[in-house]
Scaffold this motif. Structure first.
Motif, PDB file in Angstrom:
ATOM      1  N   VAL A 341       0.839  -1.208   0.000  1.00 10.20           N
ATOM      2  CA  VAL A 341       0.000   0.000   0.000  1.00 10.20           C
ATOM      3  C   VAL A 341       0.868   1.251   0.000  1.00 10.20           C
ATOM      4  CG1 VAL A 341      -1.640   1.354   1.359  1.00 10.20           C
ATOM      5  CG2 VAL A 341      -1.974  -1.118   1.105  1.00 10.20           C
ATOM      6  N   LEU A 342       1.828   1.293   0.909  1.00 11.95           N
ATOM      7  CA  LEU A 342       2.679   2.480   1.035  1.00 11.95           C
ATOM      8  C   LEU A 342       3.513   2.705  -0.228  1.00 11.95           C
ATOM      9  CD1 LEU A 342       3.803   1.905   4.722  1.00 11.95           C
ATOM     10  CD2 LEU A 342       2.379   3.795   3.930  1.00 11.95           C
ATOM     11  N   ALA A 343       4.031   1.642  -0.804  1.00 10.56           N
ATOM     12  CA  ALA A 343       4.835   1.776  -2.021  1.00 10.56           C
ATOM     13  C   ALA A 343       3.982   2.269  -3.186  1.00 10.56           C
ATOM     14  CB  ALA A 343       5.482   0.437  -2.362  1.00 10.56           C
ATOM     15  N   ASP A 344       2.746   1.796  -3.247  1.00  8.45           N
ATOM     16  CA  ASP A 344       1.825   2.242  -4.295  1.00  8.45           C
ATOM     17  C   ASP A 344       1.529   3.733  -4.147  1.00  8.45           C
ATOM     18  OD1 ASP A 344       0.294   1.824  -6.534  1.00  8.45           O
ATOM     19  OD2 ASP A 344      -1.147   0.486  -5.584  1.00  8.45           O
ATOM     20  N   LEU A 345       1.317   4.178  -2.909  1.00  9.97           N
ATOM     21  CA  LEU A 345       1.121   5.601  -2.653  1.00  9.97           C
ATOM     22  C   LEU A 345       2.366   6.402  -3.040  1.00  9.97           C
ATOM     23  CD1 LEU A 345      -0.670   5.468   0.834  1.00  9.97           C
ATOM     24  CD2 LEU A 345      -1.726   5.998  -1.372  1.00  9.97           C
ATOM     25  N   ALA A 346       3.546   5.854  -2.747  1.00 10.72           N
ATOM     26  CA  ALA A 346       4.789   6.550  -3.083  1.00 10.72           C
ATOM     27  C   ALA A 346       4.926   6.745  -4.589  1.00 10.72           C
ATOM     28  CB  ALA A 346       5.986   5.777  -2.533  1.00 10.72           C
ATOM     29  N   LEU A 347       4.543   5.738  -5.366  1.00  9.18           N
ATOM     30  CA  LEU A 347       4.574   5.863  -6.828  1.00  9.18           C
ATOM     31  C   LEU A 347       3.644   6.971  -7.302  1.00  9.18           C
ATOM     32  CD1 LEU A 347       4.513   2.179  -8.171  1.00  9.18           C
ATOM     33  CD2 LEU A 347       6.387   3.818  -8.343  1.00  9.18           C
ATOM     34  N   GLU A 348       2.432   6.972  -6.784  1.00 10.49           N
ATOM     35  CA  GLU A 348       1.446   7.973  -7.198  1.00 10.49           C
ATOM     36  C   GLU A 348       1.907   9.373  -6.839  1.00 10.49           C
ATOM     37  OE1 GLU A 348      -2.363   8.693  -9.021  1.00 10.49           O
ATOM     38  OE2 GLU A 348      -1.331   6.777  -8.706  1.00 10.49           O
ATOM     39  N   SER A 349       2.473   9.524  -5.642  1.00  7.77           N
ATOM     40  CA  SER A 349       2.921  10.833  -5.185  1.00  7.77           C
ATOM     41  C   SER A 349       4.062  11.357  -6.055  1.00  7.77           C
ATOM     42  CB  SER A 349       3.370  10.739  -3.720  1.00  7.77           C
ATOM     43  OG  SER A 349       3.926  11.956  -3.291  1.00  7.77           O
ATOM     44  N   GLU A 350       5.034  10.506  -6.349  1.00  4.80           N
ATOM     45  CA  GLU A 350       6.168  10.981  -7.148  1.00  4.80           C
ATOM     46  C   GLU A 350       5.738  11.369  -8.552  1.00  4.80           C
ATOM     47  OE1 GLU A 350      10.745   9.940  -8.417  1.00  4.80           O
ATOM     48  OE2 GLU A 350       9.863   9.098  -6.598  1.00  4.80           O
ATOM     49  N   ALA A 351       4.836  10.606  -9.140  1.00  9.79           N
ATOM     50  CA  ALA A 351       4.360  10.939 -10.484  1.00  9.79           C
ATOM     51  C   ALA A 351       3.590  12.260 -10.485  1.00  9.79           C
ATOM     52  CB  ALA A 351       3.482   9.808 -11.017  1.00  9.79           C
ATOM     53  N   ALA A 352       2.815  12.512  -9.429  1.00  5.24           N
ATOM     54  CA  ALA A 352       2.077  13.774  -9.335  1.00  5.24           C
ATOM     55  C   ALA A 352       3.031  14.951  -9.213  1.00  5.24           C
ATOM     56  CB  ALA A 352       1.127  13.726  -8.127  1.00  5.24           C
ATOM     57  N   THR A 353       4.046  14.817  -8.377  1.00  8.78           N
ATOM     58  CA  THR A 353       5.033  15.884  -8.206  1.00  8.78           C
ATOM     59  C   THR A 353       5.771  16.147  -9.514  1.00  8.78           C
ATOM     60  OG1 THR A 353       5.308  15.319  -5.872  1.00  8.78           O
ATOM     61  CG2 THR A 353       7.073  16.599  -6.909  1.00  8.78           C
ATOM     62  N   ALA A 354       6.158  15.086 -10.197  1.00  7.02           N
ATOM     63  CA  ALA A 354       6.904  15.236 -11.446  1.00  7.02           C
ATOM     64  C   ALA A 354       6.090  15.977 -12.495  1.00  7.02           C
ATOM     65  CB  ALA A 354       7.322  13.859 -11.967  1.00  7.02           C
ATOM     66  N   LEU A 355       4.811  15.653 -12.617  1.00  4.37           N
ATOM     67  CA  LEU A 355       3.968  16.328 -13.610  1.00  4.37           C
ATOM     68  C   LEU A 355       3.755  17.791 -13.247  1.00  4.37           C
ATOM     69  CD1 LEU A 355       2.183  16.481 -16.078  1.00  4.37           C
ATOM     70  CD2 LEU A 355       0.353  15.352 -14.785  1.00  4.37           C
ATOM     71  N   ALA A 356       3.525  18.090 -11.977  1.00  4.22           N
ATOM     72  CA  ALA A 356       3.294  19.479 -11.571  1.00  4.22           C
ATOM     73  C   ALA A 356       4.519  20.349 -11.837  1.00  4.22           C
ATOM     74  CB  ALA A 356       2.913  19.531 -10.095  1.00  4.22           C
ATOM     75  N   ILE A 357       5.702  19.862 -11.504  1.00  4.62           N
ATOM     76  CA  ILE A 357       6.921  20.645 -11.749  1.00  4.62           C
ATOM     77  C   ILE A 357       7.223  20.724 -13.244  1.00  4.62           C
ATOM     78  CG2 ILE A 357       9.395  20.789 -11.291  1.00  4.62           C
ATOM     79  CD1 ILE A 357       7.639  21.485  -8.899  1.00  4.62           C
ATOM     80  N   HIS A 358       6.885  19.700 -13.991  1.00  2.71           N
ATOM     81  CA  HIS A 358       7.018  19.723 -15.452  1.00  2.71           C
ATOM     82  C   HIS A 358       6.220  20.882 -16.047  1.00  2.71           C
ATOM     83  CE1 HIS A 358       6.856  18.169 -19.642  1.00  2.71           C
ATOM     84  NE2 HIS A 358       5.557  18.405 -19.573  1.00  2.71           N
ATOM     85  N   VAL A 359       4.991  21.073 -15.573  1.00  2.00           N
ATOM     86  CA  VAL A 359       4.156  22.177 -16.075  1.00  2.00           C
ATOM     87  C   VAL A 359       4.736  23.515 -15.641  1.00  2.00           C
ATOM     88  CG1 VAL A 359       1.864  23.221 -16.015  1.00  2.00           C
ATOM     89  CG2 VAL A 359       2.095  20.732 -16.144  1.00  2.00           C
ATOM     90  N   ALA A 360       5.209  23.609 -14.401  1.00  2.00           N
ATOM     91  CA  ALA A 360       5.839  24.852 -13.941  1.00  2.00           C
ATOM     92  C   ALA A 360       7.049  25.206 -14.806  1.00  2.00           C
ATOM     93  CB  ALA A 360       6.241  24.724 -12.478  1.00  2.00           C
ATOM     94  N   ALA A 361       7.798  24.199 -15.218  1.00  2.00           N
ATOM     95  CA  ALA A 361       8.963  24.440 -16.076  1.00  2.00           C
ATOM     96  C   ALA A 361       8.543  24.964 -17.445  1.00  2.00           C
ATOM     97  CB  ALA A 361       9.778  23.154 -16.232  1.00  2.00           C
ATOM     98  N   ALA A 362       7.410  24.469 -17.958  1.00  2.00           N
ATOM     99  CA  ALA A 362       6.901  24.972 -19.239  1.00  2.00           C
ATOM    100  C   ALA A 362       6.483  26.427 -19.118  1.00  2.00           C
ATOM    101  CB  ALA A 362       5.733  24.112 -19.709  1.00  2.00           C
ATOM    102  N   VAL A 363       5.868  26.797 -17.993  1.00  2.00           N
ATOM    103  CA  VAL A 363       5.534  28.206 -17.746  1.00  2.00           C
ATOM    104  C   VAL A 363       6.804  29.044 -17.700  1.00  2.00           C
ATOM    105  CG1 VAL A 363       4.537  29.827 -16.073  1.00  2.00           C
ATOM    106  CG2 VAL A 363       3.390  27.641 -16.548  1.00  2.00           C
ATOM    107  N   ASP A 364       7.829  28.505 -17.060  1.00  2.00           N
ATOM    108  CA  ASP A 364       9.104  29.201 -16.932  1.00  2.00           C
ATOM    109  C   ASP A 364       9.719  29.499 -18.297  1.00  2.00           C
ATOM    110  OD1 ASP A 364      11.214  30.322 -15.507  1.00  2.00           O
ATOM    111  OD2 ASP A 364      11.369  28.630 -14.153  1.00  2.00           O
TER     112      ASP A 364
END
Length: 541
Positions: A341-364
């Motif tokens: 369960v915890l590892a599955d949550l960790a995967l989801e969290s990292e993917a969410a963070t990566a996508l959000a910062i990816h979009v911020a970089a495009a704005v940049d």
């Protein structure tokens, strides 16, 4: 240090985790550090490190006080004068002061340089983990600068909104070094359909306008100014309405009541009526939506940052608890199913963070590359839909890891659970995001090409990714009824592509579980041979 046990005490407190506070939210978060690093924003690393320590300790503790004592509306003073004032717990003002001083609302504007938008996004992500309610006025203040800075007559408003200064006094803008800004678009009869707004904006001889009407959601009503939409003679128009007029008088609007919300308790949201309030036009008459859309795009980015931050904090809380709690003879995190369960949550969290910062970089990068605005446009719609949609079920799973303790207000999880649905609703709910993406891809074929190139750039690394892209990609866009399914698939492919191109150690497990056929509907259904221990060691030191 706890007192020794007295003769009539019935038990010793044991097998309880230590307090979570005192953590460093920056250095603890490998996914965030690496995402910032690959965007070239590490010049801001010392500032992010300092705020990560502050967020994991001081801000974290202040957040409990700010949410425990909710804002109160005072419509009149003791003598019967109308004052329309909202009173906050002192912790709210301290949170705002620290956030403003560290650039959460303005770093990308008052220190413009490569990486500034990514650094500001990371600051917002760190702040939101500690206290989400103050993120609302901070987000609106940051986003409004993008609109106001384009209008020379309003440049002073933009400059003071971007300034790293917080001043809670209810005085005119001219008397402050730093201000906050809010917005008012939604009306009773329209919701997301802002073109049905009934509030009118009547031109005055001096070039200002008089507003008459209402707003059904008017957030952060103690802000110094508000961007609002109203019907001017030429149609729906964007206007800046100050709280105080230049002569010091209150503007002609009244706060009718504060919303009794599910969450977001530290922040005040209100209903307001305009009774001839003064405002200044922003942009052309009749072009209100086109004028304010840049602000909306910025706030939607912060919605996905906020949802990713809530996931990250919920994961950290669950993993912290599971490492210190013993059940059936071993640590909770060492039970194979809990580790899954915890590892599955960790995967989801990292993917969410990566996508959000990816979009911020495009704005940049938007000012230097004509393709980046399209990348930001597509990524914002996908991230706003998918990350925000996943947050609520994610936080609930994290609560379950704590058992009953995750349902009690002394834990942070109930506050996160109340907060989690907000970002999927605010600034356009799921259907709005999915339909918006389809419109963007239909109207701008090059945007569809940019999305395809971003996905194809990860090909050749994982066969399952290549197969999913071949299976799901089509040059023919679906109709509205399939818009959600299309956005879900594109969001998963984009998250996988970002992780694969970054060489993230979690990428193979993410691809296998999210794009393959070995993952169930619930968290905790990873294939049995995935190295959960490695995922958890990366997730939180």
């Amino acid at each position: 240090m706890h007192d020794e046990i007295g003769p009539f005490q019935t038990h010793v407190v044991e097998n309880q985790p230590p307090p979570f506070t005192g953590r460093d939210l920056w250095s603890d978060d490998a996914a965030l550090v690496e995402a910032v690093q690959r965007t070239g924003a590490l010049v801001f690393a010392p500032r992010l490190a300092a705020y990560g320590k502050l967020a994991g300790d001081t801000l974290y503790r202040l957040g409990f006080d700010a949410n425990r004592d909710r804002p109160r509306l005072r419509t009149h003073d003791a003598q019967g004068h109308r004052i329309d004032t909202v009173e906050f717990h002192p912790a709210y003002h301290e949170l705002m002061q620290l956030a403003k001083a560290h650039g959460v609302a303005g770093l990308s504007w008052h220190e413009p340089q490569p990486g500034a938008h990514v650094a500001r996004a990371a600051l917002s992500y760190l702040h939101h983990q500690a206290e989400a309610g103050t993120s609302c006025p901070l987000t609106m203040t940051h986003a409004a600068v993008a609109v106001l800075a384009a209008h020379p007559m309003l440049s002073e408003w933009a400059r003071k909104a971007a300034a790293p200064v917080y001043d809670p006094r209810d005085v005119p803008m001219a008397d402050k070094a730093g201000i906050t800004l809010g917005m008012g678009m939604t009306e009773k009869q329209g919701g997301s359909d802002v073109r049905s707004n009934a509030t009118t904006a009547q031109p005055e001889a001096d070039g200002s306008y008089r507003l008459v009407g209402h707003k059904w959601f008017f957030s952060a009503p103690m802000s110094d100014g508000f961007l609002v939409l109203a019907q001017a003679p030429a149609g729906l128009t964007c206007l800046l309405m100050p709280r105080r007029l230049p002569n010091g008088n209150r503007n002609a609007f009244q706060l009718m009541r504060l919303k009794d919300k599910l969450g977001d308790w530290s922040n005040a949201s209100s209903e307001v009526e305009f009774a001839g309030a003064h405002a200044w036009r922003v942009g052309e008459e009749g072009r209100g939506v086109a004028t304010i859309i840049q602000m909306v795009m910025m706030t939607r980015l912060d919605c996905m940052l906020g949802a990713a931050a809530e996931m990250r904090m919920a994961l950290a809380q669950a993993l912290h608890h599971a490492r210190h709690r013993r059940t059936f003879g071993q640590r909770l995190c060492d039970h194979p199913l809990m580790a899954n369960v915890l590892a599955d949550l960790a995967l989801e969290s990292e993917a969410a963070t990566a996508l959000a910062i990816h979009v911020a970089a495009a704005v940049d990068a938007a000012s230097g590359d004509a393709r980046e605005p399209m990348r930001a446009r597509v990524g914002t719609a996908l991230g706003k839909y998918w990350i925000c949609k996943r947050a609520a079920v994610f936080v609930n799973e994290a609560q379950e890891c704590l058992g009953g303790a995750g349902y009690v207000e002394e834990s942070m999880l109930p506050r996160l659970y109340r907060q989690a649905p907000l970002n999927s609703i605010w600034e356009g709910s799921g259907n709005i995001q999915c339909l918006d993406l389809l419109r963007a891809l239909q109207r701008e074929p090059q945007a569809l090409q940019v999305l395809l190139e971003d996905l194809q750039a990860a090909c050749g690394r994982e066969p399952l990714f290549d197969a999913a892209l071949a299976r799901w990609w089509t040059d023919t866009l679906p109709g509205p009824v399939l818009a959600r399914l299309y956005c879900e698939r594109m969001a998963l492919l984009l998250q996988a592509s970002i992780l694969l191109r970054a060489g993230s150690p979690v990428a193979p497990a993410f691809v296998r579980s999210r794009l393959g056929t070995e993952h169930g509907m619930a968290f905790g259904t990873l294939p049995g041979d995935i190295d959960a221990d490695a995922l958890l060691a990366r997730a939180l030191p």
